[in-house]
Write a protein that holds these residues in place. Structure first.
Motif, mmCIF file in Angstrom:
data_model
loop_
_atom_site.group_PDB
_atom_site.id
_atom_site.type_symbol
_atom_site.label_atom_id
_atom_site.label_comp_id
_atom_site.label_asym_id
_atom_site.label_seq_id
_atom_site.Cartn_x
_atom_site.Cartn_y
_atom_site.Cartn_z
ATOM 1 N N LYS A 32 0.604 34.872 -60.613
ATOM 2 C CA LYS A 32 0.641 34.253 -59.330
ATOM 3 C C LYS A 32 1.124 35.182 -58.212
ATOM 4 O O LYS A 32 0.701 35.497 -57.133
ATOM 5 N N THR A 33 2.250 35.371 -58.562
ATOM 6 C CA THR A 33 3.346 36.229 -57.606
ATOM 7 C C THR A 33 3.168 37.838 -57.933
ATOM 8 O O THR A 33 3.460 38.545 -57.090
ATOM 9 N N GLY A 34 2.979 38.181 -59.168
ATOM 10 C CA GLY A 34 2.901 39.451 -59.681
ATOM 11 C C GLY A 34 4.455 39.813 -59.912
ATOM 12 O O GLY A 34 4.560 41.070 -60.048
ATOM 13 N N LYS A 35 5.381 39.168 -59.906
ATOM 14 C CA LYS A 35 6.649 39.572 -59.880
ATOM 15 C C LYS A 35 7.180 39.251 -61.601
ATOM 16 O O LYS A 35 6.602 38.132 -62.061
ATOM 17 N N THR A 36 7.957 39.797 -62.071
ATOM 18 C CA THR A 36 8.449 39.973 -63.588
ATOM 19 C C THR A 36 9.304 38.501 -63.581
ATOM 20 O O THR A 36 10.254 38.367 -62.858
ATOM 21 N N TYR A 37 9.140 38.114 -64.766
ATOM 22 C CA TYR A 37 10.126 36.746 -64.922
ATOM 23 C C TYR A 37 11.489 37.411 -65.414
ATOM 24 O O TYR A 37 11.763 38.538 -66.091
ATOM 25 N N ILE A 38 12.431 36.631 -64.866
ATOM 26 C CA ILE A 38 13.875 36.992 -64.818
ATOM 27 C C ILE A 38 14.295 37.372 -66.097
ATOM 28 O O ILE A 38 15.120 38.215 -66.621
ATOM 29 N N ASN A 39 13.838 36.452 -67.019
ATOM 30 C CA ASN A 39 14.370 36.432 -68.632
ATOM 31 C C ASN A 39 13.524 37.165 -69.150
ATOM 32 O O ASN A 39 13.799 37.599 -70.433
ATOM 33 N N SER A 40 12.730 38.142 -68.681
ATOM 34 C CA SER A 40 11.788 39.275 -69.369
ATOM 35 C C SER A 40 12.569 40.528 -69.062
ATOM 36 O O SER A 40 12.040 41.575 -69.590
ATOM 37 N N ILE A 41 13.182 40.739 -67.990
ATOM 38 C CA ILE A 41 13.974 42.155 -67.404
ATOM 39 C C ILE A 41 14.818 42.427 -68.705
ATOM 40 O O ILE A 41 15.775 41.779 -69.318
ATOM 41 N N ILE A 42 14.461 43.727 -68.930
ATOM 42 C CA ILE A 42 15.283 44.487 -69.901
ATOM 43 C C ILE A 42 16.356 45.398 -69.139
ATOM 44 O O ILE A 42 15.936 46.360 -68.260
ATOM 45 N N THR A 43 17.822 45.269 -69.195
ATOM 46 C CA THR A 43 18.682 45.943 -68.868
ATOM 47 C C THR A 43 19.482 46.705 -69.825
ATOM 48 O O THR A 43 19.648 46.301 -71.086
ATOM 49 N N ILE A 44 19.812 48.005 -69.432
ATOM 50 C CA ILE A 44 21.166 48.747 -70.230
ATOM 51 C C ILE A 44 22.447 48.232 -69.969
ATOM 52 O O ILE A 44 23.277 48.579 -70.868
ATOM 53 N N LYS A 45 22.690 47.407 -68.867
ATOM 54 C CA LYS A 45 24.042 46.905 -68.770
ATOM 55 C C LYS A 45 23.706 45.670 -67.706
ATOM 56 O O LYS A 45 22.687 45.555 -67.300
ATOM 57 N N GLU A 46 24.911 45.172 -67.647
ATOM 58 C CA GLU A 46 24.908 43.834 -66.775
ATOM 59 C C GLU A 46 24.441 44.367 -65.437
ATOM 60 O O GLU A 46 24.999 45.431 -64.681
ATOM 61 N N GLU A 47 23.442 43.670 -64.850
ATOM 62 C CA GLU A 47 22.912 44.174 -63.481
ATOM 63 C C GLU A 47 22.856 42.762 -62.635
ATOM 64 O O GLU A 47 22.938 41.769 -63.183
ATOM 65 N N THR A 48 22.572 42.892 -61.296
ATOM 66 C CA THR A 48 22.097 41.971 -60.561
ATOM 67 C C THR A 48 20.791 42.193 -59.710
ATOM 68 O O THR A 48 20.274 43.465 -59.709
ATOM 69 N N VAL A 49 19.954 41.212 -59.544
ATOM 70 C CA VAL A 49 18.657 41.257 -58.651
ATOM 71 C C VAL A 49 18.639 40.330 -57.637
ATOM 72 O O VAL A 49 19.234 39.047 -57.941
ATOM 73 N N GLN A 50 17.988 40.311 -56.680
ATOM 74 C CA GLN A 50 17.698 39.504 -55.617
ATOM 75 C C GLN A 50 16.753 38.500 -56.248
ATOM 76 O O GLN A 50 15.602 38.728 -56.686
ATOM 77 N N LYS A 51 16.796 37.234 -55.825
ATOM 78 C CA LYS A 51 15.870 36.276 -56.312
ATOM 79 C C LYS A 51 14.512 36.715 -55.646
ATOM 80 O O LYS A 51 13.578 36.147 -56.595
ATOM 81 N N LYS A 52 14.238 37.028 -54.532
ATOM 82 C CA LYS A 52 13.021 37.360 -53.966
ATOM 83 C C LYS A 52 12.241 38.272 -54.824
ATOM 84 O O LYS A 52 11.113 38.285 -54.835
ATOM 85 N N ASN A 53 12.851 39.161 -55.597
ATOM 86 C CA ASN A 53 12.234 40.168 -56.498
ATOM 87 C C ASN A 53 11.849 39.811 -57.727
ATOM 88 O O ASN A 53 11.117 40.566 -58.399
ATOM 89 N N VAL A 54 12.143 38.446 -58.060
ATOM 90 C CA VAL A 54 11.835 38.045 -59.663
ATOM 91 C C VAL A 54 11.101 36.807 -59.503
ATOM 92 O O VAL A 54 10.967 36.173 -58.645
ATOM 93 N N SER A 55 10.519 36.370 -60.760
ATOM 94 C CA SER A 55 10.010 34.937 -60.952
ATOM 95 C C SER A 55 10.538 34.156 -61.851
ATOM 96 O O SER A 55 11.383 34.714 -62.534
ATOM 97 N N PHE A 56 10.122 33.027 -61.993
ATOM 98 C CA PHE A 56 10.813 32.267 -63.127
ATOM 99 C C PHE A 56 9.660 31.459 -63.897
ATOM 100 O O PHE A 56 8.705 30.974 -63.124
ATOM 101 N N GLU A 57 9.904 31.268 -65.077
ATOM 102 C CA GLU A 57 8.798 30.711 -65.703
ATOM 103 C C GLU A 57 8.643 29.137 -65.439
ATOM 104 O O GLU A 57 9.894 28.371 -65.428
ATOM 105 N N PRO A 58 7.695 28.387 -65.213
ATOM 106 C CA PRO A 58 7.601 26.958 -64.946
ATOM 107 C C PRO A 58 8.293 26.197 -65.923
ATOM 108 O O PRO A 58 8.151 26.284 -67.085
ATOM 109 N N GLY A 59 9.232 25.306 -65.523
ATOM 110 C CA GLY A 59 10.155 24.556 -66.293
ATOM 111 C C GLY A 59 11.247 25.013 -67.066
ATOM 112 O O GLY A 59 12.085 24.346 -68.016
ATOM 113 N N SER A 60 11.366 26.351 -66.836
ATOM 114 C CA SER A 60 12.463 26.982 -67.657
ATOM 115 C C SER A 60 13.939 26.458 -67.114
ATOM 116 O O SER A 60 14.035 26.313 -65.871
ATOM 117 N N LYS A 61 15.056 26.824 -67.664
ATOM 118 C CA LYS A 61 16.313 26.623 -67.359
ATOM 119 C C LYS A 61 16.673 27.380 -66.301
ATOM 120 O O LYS A 61 17.303 27.135 -65.476
#
Length: 330
Positions: A32-61
């Motif tokens: 719907k939004t075209g944004k990547t789910y936050i729990n699907s992002i792959i990082t090489i180290k601990e990173e930060t991201v703004q909420k507006k740039n990601v999405s969340f799976e419905p009903g997820s923690k």
């Protein structure tokens, strides 16, 4: 029934591979939004991201945990380990994760676009090394077109079983004479298909792509979505289609140039109106159909995927020249 499966075994093998790969794929992007789910992002180290740039799976923690944050607030994403990716699925662990981390690593010295460029060149080089024989065989097949047309013209209009069998035997003898496996190019498809799927997922999941850009272009937007932002979206999309076609056509043009250089005159064994129905006609039809399919998919996929196909096509054009110059004998 045995004869059917014997004749279709290569097709069935490809279909089986596709099914196995697809079962290992996940959907990392909110449709719907075209944004990547936050729990699907792959990082090489601990990173930060703004909420507006990601999405969340419905009903997820994650959706419950961050529901009260403002769009500009940042969320910390822990480092993604190979074990994490492997636990998600074997496909993510063995293919998506390495490609994503390669993009992230290179992007650490530049940006997400450069990461995709370097990753694509390395991947295409590996594919080239494993499929060099298949690519040489593909170009040799084009060099045999006059002899193949002669055989096809010899049995033109004959539909009896004996004629079909004799034509098949003569074609096989031609392949054996020049040491060509007509199904050898399938190897390239076997190697490229999982890589294409893996790269598709990596361009949506690599942190450097999700949060980054290339010369100011948001790689997470599709060409359709970015059309109103910058003309570069359509430029990259258009160049991708052009070089995709060139990667198919260059071998034909190089062979025509070689024939002209060696004063090889192609005899008109087959009638012009029937020539298009031969192997060259089939190859051209497959070329246009596959390019059209890629264009349909890419217009709605993240621009990062079109960028990958563009770079990959440019590399394949270069590989065609290398094969023609160093592996094809006059």
């Amino acid at each position: 029934m045995k004869k059917f499966f014997k004749g279709k075994k290569k097709f069935l093998l490809v279909a089986t591979l596709m099914m196995v790969l697809l079962t290992g794929c996940s959907v990392p992007r909110d449709q719907k939004t075209g944004k990547t789910y936050i729990n699907s992002i792959i990082t090489i180290k601990e990173e930060t991201v703004q909420k507006k740039n990601v999405s969340f799976e419905p009903g997820s923690k994650e959706e419950k945990q961050y529901k009260d944050l403002k769009p500009e607030d940042t969320i910390t994403i822990p480092k993604t380990t190979w074990k994490d990716a492997l636990e998600e699925s074997w496909f993510n662990g063995l293919i998506v994760y390495p490609i994503s981390q390669l993009i992230n690593f290179v992007a650490g010295f530049s940006d997400g676009g450069v990461g995709i460029i370097v990753a694509t060149i390395l991947i295409q080089l590996i594919i080239f090394l494993f499929s060099i024989k298949s690519q040489v065989a593909s170009q040799r097949m084009q060099a045999l077109q006059p002899e193949m047309q002669k055989i096809q013209a010899k049995y033109a209009g004959r539909t009896d079983d004996r004629a079909k069998m004799m034509q098949a035997q003569e074609m096989q003898a031609l392949y054996s004479k020049y040491k060509i496996n007509p199904f050898g190019t399938i190897l390239v498809t076997f190697i490229q298909f999982p890589v294409i799927l893996g790269m598709y997922q990596a361009t949506m999941r690599a942190y450097s792509v999700v949060t980054g850009s290339f010369i100011g272009i948001d790689l997470t937007k599709s060409p359709i979505e970015g059309l109103g932002d910058s003309f570069w979206y359509i430029v990259i999309f258009g160049l991708m289609i052009i070089f995709q076609l060139l990667s198919f056509k260059i071998p034909q043009w190089l062979q025509e140039r070689r024939n002209k250089k060696n004063h090889v005159k192609e005899k008109k064994y087959a009638q012009p109106d029937k020539k298009a129905n031969g192997m060259m006609g089939s190859m051209n039809m497959m070329m246009y159909m596959s390019t059209a399919m890629i264009a349909v998919f890419a217009i709605n996929w993240p621009l990062a995927m079109s960028f990958y196909w563009l770079v990959g096509s440019v590399v394949r054009v270069g590989q065609n020249f290398v094969v023609h110059k160093y592996f094809m004998k006059d």
